[in-house]
Scaffold this motif. Structure first.
Motif, PDB file in Angstrom:
ATOM      1  N   GLN A 210       0.887  -1.299   0.001  1.00 57.08           N
ATOM      2  CA  GLN A 210       0.130  -0.029  -0.082  1.00 57.08           C
ATOM      3  C   GLN A 210       0.668   1.287   0.098  1.00 57.08           C
ATOM      4  O   GLN A 210       1.610   1.561   0.881  1.00 57.08           O
ATOM      5  N   THR A 211       0.588   2.136  -0.898  1.00 51.79           N
ATOM      6  CA  THR A 211       1.475   3.380  -1.036  1.00 51.79           C
ATOM      7  C   THR A 211       0.721   4.394   0.008  1.00 51.79           C
ATOM      8  O   THR A 211      -0.181   4.183   0.847  1.00 51.79           O
ATOM      9  N   VAL A 212       1.560   5.505   0.248  1.00 57.17           N
ATOM     10  CA  VAL A 212       1.199   6.483   1.130  1.00 57.17           C
ATOM     11  C   VAL A 212       1.104   7.739   0.354  1.00 57.17           C
ATOM     12  O   VAL A 212       1.808   8.239  -0.435  1.00 57.17           O
ATOM     13  N   GLU A 341      -3.426  -1.279   9.717  1.00 55.17           N
ATOM     14  CA  GLU A 341      -3.391  -1.532   8.364  1.00 55.17           C
ATOM     15  C   GLU A 341      -3.123  -2.897   8.029  1.00 55.17           C
ATOM     16  O   GLU A 341      -2.515  -3.599   8.756  1.00 55.17           O
ATOM     17  N   ASN A 343      -1.211  -4.192   5.837  1.00 56.89           N
ATOM     18  CA  ASN A 343       0.163  -4.488   5.725  1.00 56.89           C
ATOM     19  C   ASN A 343       0.963  -4.589   7.097  1.00 56.89           C
ATOM     20  O   ASN A 343       2.123  -4.604   7.060  1.00 56.89           O
ATOM     21  N   ASP A 345       1.211  -2.125   9.723  1.00 56.86           N
ATOM     22  CA  ASP A 345       1.887  -1.096   9.905  1.00 56.86           C
ATOM     23  C   ASP A 345       1.373  -0.756  11.278  1.00 56.86           C
ATOM     24  O   ASP A 345       0.341  -1.289  11.941  1.00 56.86           O
ATOM     25  N   ARG A 361       1.427   8.668   8.763  1.00 57.05           N
ATOM     26  CA  ARG A 361       1.736   7.648   7.634  1.00 57.05           C
ATOM     27  C   ARG A 361       0.549   6.682   7.572  1.00 57.05           C
ATOM     28  O   ARG A 361       0.180   6.263   6.614  1.00 57.05           O
ATOM     29  N   LYS A 365      -2.101   6.368   4.215  1.00 51.74           N
ATOM     30  CA  LYS A 365      -2.370   5.129   3.351  1.00 51.74           C
ATOM     31  C   LYS A 365      -3.787   4.818   3.308  1.00 51.74           C
ATOM     32  O   LYS A 365      -4.348   4.637   2.303  1.00 51.74           O
TER      33      LYS A 365
END
Length: 373
Positions: A210-212, A341, A343, A345, A361, A365
């Motif tokens: 996942q990008t931010v 999250e 992933n 995080d 952060r 996301k």
């Protein structure tokens, strides 16, 4: 004719034929222009029995775990008798289940009374039965209520293949949950675990990153200050009750959603429940964010079991596109004070408050998930 008809009705009452059936018999006799009735009771009974059964009902479609099968209900007076016939037809799949625990449901989820006469069922207003809307045979009422059946043609081949692999696992979990629980409709995902579904999802989870997306600093300062106040007034989120954590999760979702402006149609639904049709699952989410043809399904990990929360979220996420034909569905599993999250995080805490850096952060996301790019 009316005088004679009353005599017929008296006799039909003795035979145990209900009022609707009586009218059908009378209409049939009139259509056949029967003007004479034998005075011999045995012959009269024979005539009525022949007329009563001459019009056989259409086959009923009934489904268990594969394609619906056709059943001839002619020799089944009640739903209970039909269930017994169905159990034999679906042998050996249903052999191990007690007959008394098997139940029959309309496709809409309505349970049918065992004593309900088949003739009454067929005449019920709105009753529909075909290979697309079959009756459902289930164990201990473990059935998923179904409200609509969307066309599956728009679903990708990958998604449909995943459902084909997932459905047998879900059906078995439904049966296991019913056997272990005394609840009328136990949650099937309570009997699921990661080892059961990992062959289906492991490669997806491994490939996903996942990008931010940058969240404006002003928004982050407002969000962080609010969480500081919330922590002070509601006590520490790390030691408070689990229900308190939802109060800390909600502000993150609200502040991020508000970045899209007041005119954007973003909706945050609290305590959303979904029941699948083509995928035999249900979904329960603490929050669901809706934006256009996109959904984010958010589950709070019970007892801080992130893996089990992920199982619940992944299975539940399959239901949203099943019902609404969605293009994109994302999932978040959180207990707030640990990982928030998919992933995995992690929020970092200082003085029992999430740090601005880690909070930014996570918010970034979610912002990226909701964005169009």
């Amino acid at each position: 004719m009316e005088r004679i008809g009353m005599k017929w009705k008296d006799l039909l009452y003795v035979l145990g034929i209900d009022e609707v059936e009586m009218d059908e018999v009378l209409k049939t006799i009139k259509l056949l222009a029967l003007k004479k009735i034998s005075s011999h009771t045995g012959m009269l009974l024979h005539k009525f029995q022949y007329i009563h059964f001459v019009s056989e009902p259409e086959p009923l479609y009934i489904q268990y775990d594969a394609e619906p099968l056709e059943f001839d209900p002619t020799d089944c007076r009640t739903v209970a008798a039909l269930i017994e016939k169905v159990q034999k037809k679906f042998s050996p799949q249903l052999d191990s289940f007690p007959l008394a625990k098997l139940t029959l449901h309309c496709y809409t989820g309505t349970k049918l009374r065992p004593g309900l006469k088949i003739t009454e069922l067929l005449k019920q207003s709105g009753f529909e039965n075909n290979d697309s809307t079959p009756l459902l045979i289930r164990y201990s009422d473990a059935v998923l209520p179904i409200f609509k059946k969307p066309n599956t043609s728009h679903h990708s081949e990958e998604r449909k293949k995943r459902w084909e692999e997932l459905n047998p696992i879900l059906i078995q979990a439904e049966i296991d949950a019913a056997a272990k629980s005394r609840k009328k409709n136990p949650k099937a995902y309570s009997s699921l675990n990661w080892s059961l579904i990992s062959p289906i999802y492991a490669h997806i989870m491994h490939q996903y990153t996942q990008t931010v997306k940058e969240v404006p600093q002003e928004t982050m300062n407002l969000l962080h200050n609010y969480l500081v106040t919330l922590t002070r007034r509601l006590s520490s989120v790390t030691t408070g009750k689990k229900s308190q954590r939802l109060h800390f999760i909600a502000p993150i979702l609200v502040y991020v959603s508000d970045l899209f402006g007041p005119e954007n149609s973003i909706q945050i639904v609290v305590e959303e429940d979904l029941n699948g049709v083509n995928v035999k699952a249900n979904g329960h989410f603490e929050f669901m964010i809706k934006r256009n043809n996109k959904r984010i399904c958010i589950v709070e990990a019970k007892k801080d079991d992130m893996e089990q929360g992920m199982v619940q979220d992944l299975v539940g996420m399959e239901v949203a596109p099943d019902l609404d034909g969605l293009d994109t569905v994302y999932g978040i599993v959180t207990n707030y004070n640990d990982k928030i999250e998919k992933n995995m995080d992690t929020l970092t805490f200082e003085l029992e408050v999430a740090t601005l850096e880690s909070l930014k952060r996570i918010a970034g996301k979610i912002y990226a998930l909701l964005s169009d790019e």
